[in-house]
Design an enzyme around this catalytic site. Sequence first.
Site, PDB file in Angstrom:
ATOM      1  N   ASN A 101       0.829  -1.203   0.000  1.00 26.76           N
ATOM      2  CA  ASN A 101       0.000   0.000   0.000  1.00 26.76           C
ATOM      3  C   ASN A 101       0.864   1.253   0.000  1.00 26.76           C
ATOM      4  O   ASN A 101       1.996   1.230   0.485  1.00 26.76           O
ATOM      5  CB  ASN A 101      -0.917   0.013   1.239  1.00 26.76           C
ATOM      6  CG  ASN A 101      -1.799  -1.227   1.311  1.00 26.76           C
ATOM      7  OD1 ASN A 101      -2.054  -1.878   0.293  1.00 26.76           O
ATOM      8  ND2 ASN A 101      -2.241  -1.597   2.503  1.00 26.76           N
ATOM      9  N   HIS A 118       5.770  -0.830  -2.902  1.00 25.24           N
ATOM     10  CA  HIS A 118       5.322  -0.195  -4.149  1.00 25.24           C
ATOM     11  C   HIS A 118       5.445   1.318  -4.074  1.00 25.24           C
ATOM     12  O   HIS A 118       4.664   2.043  -4.673  1.00 25.24           O
ATOM     13  CB  HIS A 118       3.866  -0.603  -4.450  1.00 25.24           C
ATOM     14  CG  HIS A 118       3.760  -2.034  -4.872  1.00 25.24           C
ATOM     15  ND1 HIS A 118       2.589  -2.745  -4.766  1.00 25.24           N
ATOM     16  CD2 HIS A 118       4.676  -2.896  -5.366  1.00 25.24           C
ATOM     17  CE1 HIS A 118       2.783  -3.987  -5.202  1.00 25.24           C
ATOM     18  NE2 HIS A 118       4.053  -4.105  -5.566  1.00 25.24           N
ATOM     19  N   CYS A 129      15.107  14.227 -14.973  1.00 24.04           N
ATOM     20  CA  CYS A 129      16.379  14.588 -14.304  1.00 24.04           C
ATOM     21  C   CYS A 129      16.520  13.951 -12.926  1.00 24.04           C
ATOM     22  O   CYS A 129      17.431  14.278 -12.178  1.00 24.04           O
ATOM     23  CB  CYS A 129      16.492  16.111 -14.198  1.00 24.04           C
ATOM     24  SG  CYS A 129      15.368  16.802 -12.967  1.00 24.04           S
ATOM     25  N   CYS A 149      12.955  21.425 -14.142  1.00 24.18           N
ATOM     26  CA  CYS A 149      13.375  21.244 -15.549  1.00 24.18           C
ATOM     27  C   CYS A 149      12.146  21.244 -16.473  1.00 24.18           C
ATOM     28  O   CYS A 149      12.269  20.938 -17.655  1.00 24.18           O
ATOM     29  CB  CYS A 149      14.155  19.928 -15.702  1.00 24.18           C
ATOM     30  SG  CYS A 149      13.116  18.459 -15.822  1.00 24.18           S
ATOM     31  N   ASN A 212      -7.787 -12.937   5.236  1.00 26.63           N
ATOM     32  CA  ASN A 212      -8.431 -12.399   4.047  1.00 26.63           C
ATOM     33  C   ASN A 212      -9.905 -12.774   4.108  1.00 26.63           C
ATOM     34  O   ASN A 212     -10.265 -13.764   4.728  1.00 26.63           O
ATOM     35  CB  ASN A 212      -7.770 -12.998   2.783  1.00 26.63           C
ATOM     36  CG  ASN A 212      -8.049 -12.163   1.547  1.00 26.63           C
ATOM     37  OD1 ASN A 212      -9.165 -11.704   1.334  1.00 26.63           O
ATOM     38  ND2 ASN A 212      -7.017 -11.935   0.749  1.00 26.63           N
TER      39      ASN A 212
END
Length: 246
Positions: A101, A118, A129, A149, A212
Amino acid sequence: VDLIERAARDIINSRNAIALTGAGISVESGIEAFRGSQGLWAKYDPEEYATIQAFIDNPEKVWNMFREVLETIINAKPNPAHYSLAELENMGYLKRVITQNVDGLHQEAGNKNVIEFHGNNRELVCLRCNSRYSMNSFNWMEVIPRCKCTSILKPAVVFFGEPIPWDALTTAQSDARKCDLIMVIGTSAVVSPAREMPVIAKQNGAKVIEINIEETSLTYTTSDYIIKGSSGIVLPGIVNKIKEIQ
Ligand code: APR
Ligand code: ZN
């Protein structure tokens, strides 16, 4: 014996327990998961919105989706599942949370040893850059953040097609090899290499406990057992049972 008690005893007997978490642990904080009929990917095709190529081709379009995700995240608070993992760390049982997460809720709940597999939603990076900025230094709700930039900045989350940050990957793999117990919480286990961490742990003799509301591809191949239920109910139940037993 009931599975809550079994998990409590397994954790008490462990010497190096870790956890892998996914979007399911934050559902009870009001953040939609990715997969499933109400998931984010049902609304936004990940091929069109969540690959690094999609961002390069059409950064404005991706930013529109990302703004919507950020809005739910900034209003979200940790739920009892996050606080339970913080308590297990404070009790000395939980050595690390490896999270997929980017909502930062584990850190907000008090966990110190967190690997953001992640990436995160606090930073922005420039693909041209390599400059990095804090999300807070932009009014990203109004304007798309640009680098000095002038290139459009990318959120520091890992898009499909991007590598996992090197230190996150190597530390998580080492944790998975060394742990003797891994709780796999609220993940559909469809995205690699994150879903390989429990497999590595199992190969190294660790106990794998899934939490779960539904079975996953790990349930009958890798997990020792699955506790079917909401993590916001199951995890506090395990912590309370540990306090009862120890
Ligand atoms: N308690 C426990 N599990 C839950 C709950 C709940 N309250 N609600 C949902 N779940 C489970 C679902 O059954 C599912 O298995 O959480 C899982 C959510 O799966 P996904 O939406 O696929 O989320 P995740 O596994 O974290 O996705 C992995 O995919 O899109 C990429 O980078 C993104 O990190 C994400 C990765
Ligand atoms: Zn730049």
